[in-house]
Design an enzyme around this catalytic site. Structure first.
Site, mmCIF file in Angstrom:
data_model
loop_
_atom_site.group_PDB
_atom_site.id
_atom_site.type_symbol
_atom_site.label_atom_id
_atom_site.label_comp_id
_atom_site.label_asym_id
_atom_site.label_seq_id
_atom_site.Cartn_x
_atom_site.Cartn_y
_atom_site.Cartn_z
ATOM 1 N N HIS A 67 78.352 67.859 57.482
ATOM 2 C CA HIS A 67 77.683 66.678 58.018
ATOM 3 C C HIS A 67 76.823 66.019 56.933
ATOM 4 C CE1 HIS A 67 75.487 64.461 61.308
ATOM 5 N NE2 HIS A 67 74.571 64.430 60.350
ATOM 6 N N GLU A 68 76.019 66.830 56.254
ATOM 7 C CA GLU A 68 75.134 66.292 55.215
ATOM 8 C C GLU A 68 75.933 65.787 54.015
ATOM 9 O OE1 GLU A 68 72.166 65.713 56.097
ATOM 10 O OE2 GLU A 68 72.344 66.929 57.901
ATOM 11 N N HIS A 71 77.114 62.246 54.627
ATOM 12 C CA HIS A 71 76.065 61.296 54.254
ATOM 13 C C HIS A 71 76.068 61.084 52.734
ATOM 14 C CE1 HIS A 71 74.132 60.930 58.148
ATOM 15 N NE2 HIS A 71 73.910 62.226 58.229
#
Length: 156
Positions: A67-68, A71
């Protein structure tokens, strides 16, 4: 697990899942309580909540890392890196990252404020419940454009 091991793990996940190297710093932050991880847009560093790893294991933590990294890679590519962006949602589904992390046991639940005020229209008696105090002179009734008055409610 140490910060160095986390750094190597994130670099490996980045290469395997995204095909692009992770060239910034990754670390654990035990002060994170309501989130699994954070990506910093200015420094491009990533922080991971170590409690997620301890409670839910490597598999769930890897989903947070992905998820990170979504980003991270989208931001560096100057594409939509925010949660609401289509690019972000598409890449997250493609690599198998999690949209939300699991709630840690003992974490405080966000409590909604009770309605403590009420704006009442002097012309049509329309009521607008408010959680915060506002200046009624700055607003008008949405129904009839009448003047509003502020009433404080008793809160238990």
């Amino acid at each position: 697990m140490s910060n160095e091991e986390l750094q190597l793990w994130i670099e490996q996940v980045s290469r395997d899942s995204f095909g692009v190297p992770f060239r910034h710093k990754a670390s654990f932050n035990s002060r994170l309580s309501s989130t699994g991880g954070r990506y910093f847009t200015k420094s491009h560093n990533i922080e991971i909540n170590p409690h997620q790893l301890a409670m839910f294991g490597r598999e769930e933590t890897e989903k947070i890392i992905k998820h990170e990294l979504c980003h991270y890679h989208l931001h560096l590519a100057k594409r939509g890196y925010m949660h609401r962006d289509t690019d972000f949602k598409r890449l997250l589904a493609q690599v198998g990252g999690s949209r939300y992390c699991q709630t840690l046991p003992g974490a405080k639940a966000r409590k909604s404020l009770p309605y403590r005020y009420k704006l009442i229209c002097t012309a049509c008696a329309m009521e607008y419940p408010r959680k915060r105090k506002v200046d009624p002179k700055r607003y008008r009734c949405g129904k009839c454009s009448g003047k509003l008055k502020l009433l404080a409610l008793e809160v238990q």
